[in-house]
Design a protein around this motif. Structure first.
Motif, PDB file in Angstrom:
ATOM      1  N   HIS A  93       0.326  -1.257   0.523  1.00 23.27           N
ATOM      2  CA  HIS A  93       0.018   0.451  -0.496  1.00 23.27           C
ATOM      3  C   HIS A  93       0.766   0.987   0.180  1.00 23.27           C
ATOM      4  CE1 HIS A  93       0.692   0.698   4.288  1.00 23.27           C
ATOM      5  NE2 HIS A  93       0.409  -0.679   4.533  1.00 23.27           N
ATOM      6  N   SER A  94       2.209   1.424   0.302  1.00 20.00           N
ATOM      7  CA  SER A  94       3.027   2.497   0.405  1.00 20.00           C
ATOM      8  C   SER A  94       4.371   1.948   0.762  1.00 20.00           C
ATOM      9  CB  SER A  94       2.591   3.334   1.563  1.00 20.00           C
ATOM     10  OG  SER A  94       2.965   2.815   2.347  1.00 20.00           O
ATOM     11  N   VAL A  95       5.016   3.116   0.398  1.00 18.64           N
ATOM     12  CA  VAL A  95       6.640   2.755   0.870  1.00 18.64           C
ATOM     13  C   VAL A  95       7.357   4.275   1.637  1.00 18.64           C
ATOM     14  CG1 VAL A  95       7.103   1.910  -1.644  1.00 18.64           C
ATOM     15  CG2 VAL A  95       7.389   4.077  -1.535  1.00 18.64           C
ATOM     16  N   GLN A  96       8.366   3.759   2.088  1.00 18.76           N
ATOM     17  CA  GLN A  96       8.923   4.691   3.038  1.00 18.76           C
ATOM     18  C   GLN A  96      10.377   3.868   2.346  1.00 18.76           C
ATOM     19  OE1 GLN A  96       8.677   3.659   7.608  1.00 18.76           O
ATOM     20  NE2 GLN A  96       6.547   3.869   7.159  1.00 18.76           N
ATOM     21  N   VAL A  97      10.973   5.651   2.084  1.00 21.57           N
ATOM     22  CA  VAL A  97      12.289   6.431   1.394  1.00 21.57           C
ATOM     23  C   VAL A  97      12.866   6.449   2.430  1.00 21.57           C
ATOM     24  CG1 VAL A  97      13.542   7.844   0.174  1.00 21.57           C
ATOM     25  CG2 VAL A  97      10.553   6.889  -0.586  1.00 21.57           C
ATOM     26  N   ASN A  98      14.381   5.996   2.325  1.00 26.16           N
ATOM     27  CA  ASN A  98      14.853   6.760   4.115  1.00 26.16           C
ATOM     28  C   ASN A  98      13.877   6.425   5.487  1.00 26.16           C
ATOM     29  OD1 ASN A  98      16.897   8.032   2.662  1.00 26.16           O
ATOM     30  ND2 ASN A  98      15.295   9.369   1.902  1.00 26.16           N
ATOM     31  N   ARG A 139      17.992   5.861  13.023  1.00 32.82           N
ATOM     32  CA  ARG A 139      17.612   6.922  12.185  1.00 32.82           C
ATOM     33  C   ARG A 139      18.151   6.387  10.889  1.00 32.82           C
ATOM     34  NH1 ARG A 139      20.691   8.896  16.347  1.00 32.82           N
ATOM     35  NH2 ARG A 139      23.303   9.443  14.930  1.00 32.82           N
ATOM     36  N   PRO A 140      17.719   7.207   9.698  1.00 30.23           N
ATOM     37  CA  PRO A 140      18.122   7.307   8.373  1.00 30.23           C
ATOM     38  C   PRO A 140      18.757   7.516   8.151  1.00 30.23           C
ATOM     39  CG  PRO A 140      16.008   8.304   8.480  1.00 30.23           C
ATOM     40  CD  PRO A 140      16.897   8.323   9.114  1.00 30.23           C
ATOM     41  N   SER A 141      20.358   6.512   7.637  1.00 30.62           N
ATOM     42  CA  SER A 141      21.503   6.595   6.837  1.00 30.62           C
ATOM     43  C   SER A 141      21.851   5.224   5.901  1.00 30.62           C
ATOM     44  CB  SER A 141      22.327   7.058   8.346  1.00 30.62           C
ATOM     45  OG  SER A 141      22.272   5.462   8.784  1.00 30.62           O
ATOM     46  N   ASP A 142      23.426   5.611   5.640  1.00 30.29           N
ATOM     47  CA  ASP A 142      23.603   4.591   4.738  1.00 30.29           C
ATOM     48  C   ASP A 142      23.075   2.968   5.903  1.00 30.29           C
ATOM     49  OD1 ASP A 142      23.665   6.113   2.664  1.00 30.29           O
ATOM     50  OD2 ASP A 142      25.895   6.477   2.680  1.00 30.29           O
ATOM     51  N   ASP A 143      24.177   3.721   6.907  1.00 27.75           N
ATOM     52  CA  ASP A 143      24.159   2.056   7.517  1.00 27.75           C
ATOM     53  C   ASP A 143      22.813   2.047   8.376  1.00 27.75           C
ATOM     54  OD1 ASP A 143      26.558   2.110   7.147  1.00 27.75           O
ATOM     55  OD2 ASP A 143      27.091   3.448   9.224  1.00 27.75           O
ATOM     56  N   ASN A 144      21.578   1.764   8.108  1.00 26.87           N
ATOM     57  CA  ASN A 144      20.637   1.910   8.576  1.00 26.87           C
ATOM     58  C   ASN A 144      20.142   0.505   7.967  1.00 26.87           C
ATOM     59  OD1 ASN A 144      17.039   1.443   7.698  1.00 26.87           O
ATOM     60  ND2 ASN A 144      17.383   3.515   9.208  1.00 26.87           N
ATOM     61  N   ALA A 145      19.892  -0.722   8.919  1.00 21.43           N
ATOM     62  CA  ALA A 145      19.205  -1.903   8.477  1.00 21.43           C
ATOM     63  C   ALA A 145      18.424  -2.260   7.508  1.00 21.43           C
ATOM     64  CB  ALA A 145      18.898  -2.553   9.969  1.00 21.43           C
ATOM     65  N   LEU A 146      17.362  -1.317   7.309  1.00 18.32           N
ATOM     66  CA  LEU A 146      16.287  -0.909   6.046  1.00 18.32           C
ATOM     67  C   LEU A 146      17.268  -0.432   5.209  1.00 18.32           C
ATOM     68  CD1 LEU A 146      12.966  -0.051   8.210  1.00 18.32           C
ATOM     69  CD2 LEU A 146      14.353  -2.005   7.850  1.00 18.32           C
ATOM     70  N   GLY A 147      18.027   0.042   4.755  1.00 20.03           N
ATOM     71  CA  GLY A 147      18.424   0.513   3.777  1.00 20.03           C
ATOM     72  C   GLY A 147      17.466   1.840   3.274  1.00 20.03           C
ATOM     73  N   LYS A 148      17.437   1.880   2.106  1.00 15.04           N
ATOM     74  CA  LYS A 148      17.231   3.263   1.481  1.00 15.04           C
ATOM     75  C   LYS A 148      15.264   2.967   1.332  1.00 15.04           C
ATOM     76  CE  LYS A 148      20.477   6.026   1.682  1.00 15.04           C
ATOM     77  NZ  LYS A 148      21.049   7.223   1.720  1.00 15.04           N
ATOM     78  N   ILE A 149      14.891   1.977   1.385  1.00 15.43           N
ATOM     79  CA  ILE A 149      13.331   1.987   0.698  1.00 15.43           C
ATOM     80  C   ILE A 149      13.030   0.904   1.868  1.00 15.43           C
ATOM     81  CG2 ILE A 149      14.159   0.673  -1.416  1.00 15.43           C
ATOM     82  CD1 ILE A 149      11.436   2.711  -2.191  1.00 15.43           C
ATOM     83  N   LYS A 150      12.056   0.771   2.134  1.00 17.26           N
ATOM     84  CA  LYS A 150      11.001  -0.474   2.689  1.00 17.26           C
ATOM     85  C   LYS A 150       9.544  -0.580   1.970  1.00 17.26           C
ATOM     86  CE  LYS A 150       9.624   0.714   7.035  1.00 17.26           C
ATOM     87  NZ  LYS A 150       9.563   0.782   8.391  1.00 17.26           N
ATOM     88  N   ALA A 157      15.300  10.997  -3.549  1.00 17.93           N
ATOM     89  CA  ALA A 157      15.122  10.793  -2.116  1.00 17.93           C
ATOM     90  C   ALA A 157      16.592   9.520  -1.905  1.00 17.93           C
ATOM     91  CB  ALA A 157      14.342  10.359  -1.950  1.00 17.93           C
ATOM     92  N   MET A 158      16.454   8.713  -2.638  1.00 23.77           N
ATOM     93  CA  MET A 158      17.215   7.430  -2.553  1.00 23.77           C
ATOM     94  C   MET A 158      18.372   7.290  -1.731  1.00 23.77           C
ATOM     95  SD  MET A 158      14.739   4.186  -3.998  1.00 23.77           S
ATOM     96  CE  MET A 158      16.449   3.467  -3.087  1.00 23.77           C
ATOM     97  N   ASP A 159      19.166   8.949  -3.134  1.00 24.43           N
ATOM     98  CA  ASP A 159      20.922   9.236  -3.083  1.00 24.43           C
ATOM     99  C   ASP A 159      21.324  10.772  -2.248  1.00 24.43           C
ATOM    100  OD1 ASP A 159      20.993   7.090  -4.810  1.00 24.43           O
ATOM    101  OD2 ASP A 159      20.083   8.348  -6.310  1.00 24.43           O
TER     102      ASP A 159
END
Length: 519
Positions: free
Chosen positions: A322-327, A387-398, A455-457
């Motif tokens: 139904h949706s995505v979360q970027v960062n 927090r959103p970052s390059d190291d976030n376990a969920l990456g850039k999008i879920k 946004a992912m970049d």
């Protein structure tokens, strides 16, 4: 004559005609039933049947039904069917002497072509009873005749329903055997069962319920050929085919034109459109109980009927993206926080800040988490968010879809896992090998996708939630054997041991094949 007078005159006439018609139907039925003995004598040439009456049969039929109630798969439905039809012996009267019953028994005898044991359907007993009816000296007295009629009716009704349900819905209800199964799966009901009992032409009906799925037909062909897959025994190959044919019989398959499907043992995601894969990628799934493949079908035993899922296994389910979360912000589950985050923080006081994790106590952010003695801290006192970052376990999008297991599809910074053959490595969610490609498949290549990709970049990202313009179905499945686009059979290790559980339950059914042996 006025219109009102015509109506007054016509109404009684119509009522009288209706009553005459209804009585004629009833009298035909009674006449037909009253001629049962004569008709059976004409067909069998056995004088015993001259004295047979519907009333005499009904009394014996009731007794036989009551005696064998516990030996039938669907006793309530079968009893209700014969009660409603005044214990009319439909198989004996309508299907023995035109060859229908013998044809049906032949189908039952070939049930092994579906990975089912023919003994389940009592073909031998059915044929033996039919032979008695066709032998003018096979039945010696009226009481034996009544019992043989009732026995054959119950055997045929029970076996036909069981066989029909097995081919159309599968033998096993996956929801009953798997602890982490949440896919909508239709099971047989009284309506589908009654279709079997009301079939006018049994061969036509039996042909109609043969599974037509090309995948099923290819697995069925392989089963009948009796070959051996590379690196496996013949027994193990057969069992792979049997359990996956059973899965194909389950009514839980996607019906939409476009959908996302993840096959856990293949560690693969496909976006399907109009029956073809328009995108596929590697995925990482949750850890399982059988990642080293030590538990095999060859080592099956009684205890393997019990599903003991590992806590990190990805569930089987269907839902709608139904949706995505970027960062995204990662709300770290309590189990991961207590078993991993706090353990690492106890070793390194700066671990939490280096990983971009915020700590909360009673809903308030803790300003100096490195001052906490994590070795002795209560396991349930703190909440953790990355927090959103390059190291976030969920990456850039879920990618979000409703489910009760708190799982989703997501990006990951741990790219090296995709080069491994065994990719059951996550905590339960599905990590994507190419999340941007999936976003493009979900949103198209218009402005929304461009916004997501940009946004992912970003270097200093902010979490953003974007609704999917048209919700997309997602199916997380478990299939260990299938035919690929070249019709070559593919086999995958039973990483969660779910084949073993399913086969154990199929064997349980086969072990009870003498259930109606002594009617």
């Amino acid at each position: 004559m006025t219109i009102s007078t015509i109506k007054k005159t016509a109404l009684p006439v119509l009522l009288m005609l209706f009553c005459v018609f209804a009585l004629s139907i009833q009298s035909c039925k009674k006449k037909s039933r009253s001629d049962m003995g004569a008709e059976l004598y004409k067909k069998t040439k056995n004088k015993v049947f001259r004295e047979a009456t519907p009333e005499g049969l009904a009394e014996v039929f009731k007794q036989v039904l009551a005696t064998n109630k516990g030996k039938m798969d669907n006793p309530k439905l079968i009893t209700a069917f014969y009660e409603k039809n005044d214990y009319d012996p439909i198989f004996v009267m309508d299907h023995i002497f035109n060859g229908d019953v013998d044809i049906t028994a032949n189908y039952f005898e070939k049930a092994s072509q579906h990975g089912l044991d023919p003994k389940m359907f009592k073909a031998d007993q059915i044929k033996q009873l039919v032979a008695k009816f066709k032998d003018k000296k096979g039945i010696k007295n009226l009481d034996e005749a009544y019992h043989d009629i009732a026995d054959l009716e119950i055997l045929m009704a029970n076996s036909l329903i069981t066989y029909s349900s097995a081919l159309q819905f599968g033998m096993i209800s996956p929801r009953k055997i798997y602890s982490r199964y949440f896919t909508a799966t239709k099971r047989p009901d009284s309506s589908s069962m009654m279709q079997a009992l009301n079939a006018a032409n049994l061969k036509t009906y039996l042909d109609s319920i043969q599974p037509k799925d090309p995948q099923y037909l290819l697995l069925q062909k392989a089963l009948m050929a009796g070959g051996t897959a590379q690196g496996m025994t013949k027994e193990e190959t057969t069992r792979y085919l049997v359990v996956n044919m059973e899965r194909l019989r389950w009514k839980n398959k996607p019906t939409q034109q476009k959908y996302v499907i993840v096959n856990i043992p293949d560690y693969r995601l496909d976006v399907m459109e109009n029956g073809k894969s328009i995108l596929n990628m590697k995925v990482v799934v949750g850890e399982g109980r059988n990642t080293d493949n030590n538990i095999s079908l060859v080592e099956y035993d009684e205890s393997d009927k019990i599903d003991r899922p590992f806590s990190r296994e990805t569930p089987q389910l269907n839902s709608m993206i139904h949706s995505v979360q970027v960062n995204p912000v990662w709300n770290i589950p309590q189990s991961i926080a207590s078993k991993e985050i706090m353990v690492e923080a106890a070793k390194d006081p700066y671990y939490i800040s280096n990983k971009g994790i915020d700590v909360y106590e009673n809903g308030k952010k803790v300003e100096d988490p490195e001052t906490i003695n994590w070795a002795n801290a209560p396991k349930d006192k703190y909440e953790f968010k990355q927090r959103p970052s390059d190291d976030n376990a969920l990456g850039k999008i879920k990618f979000l879809f409703n489910n009760n297991s708190s799982v989703y599809l997501h990006d990951t910074p741990a790219k090296s896992a995709f080069s491994q053959a065994m990719r059951a490595l996550s905590h339960g969610c599905v990590r994507l090998g190419d999340p941007k490609a999936l976003a493009k498949a979900v949103f198209g290549d218009g402005s929304t996708y461009e916004k997501i990709a940009k946004a992912m970049d970003e270097d200093n990202p902010e979490p953003t939630t974007i609704a999917v313009p048209k919700k997309l179905p997602v199916y997380i499945t478990y299939v260990t054997c299938w035919a690929d686009s070249t019709n070559t059979l593919q086999y995958r290790p039973d990483v969660y041991g779910l084949d073993v559980v399913l086969y154990g339950h199929l064997q349980k059914f086969l072990a009870n094949t003498n259930q109606i042996a002594a009617l």
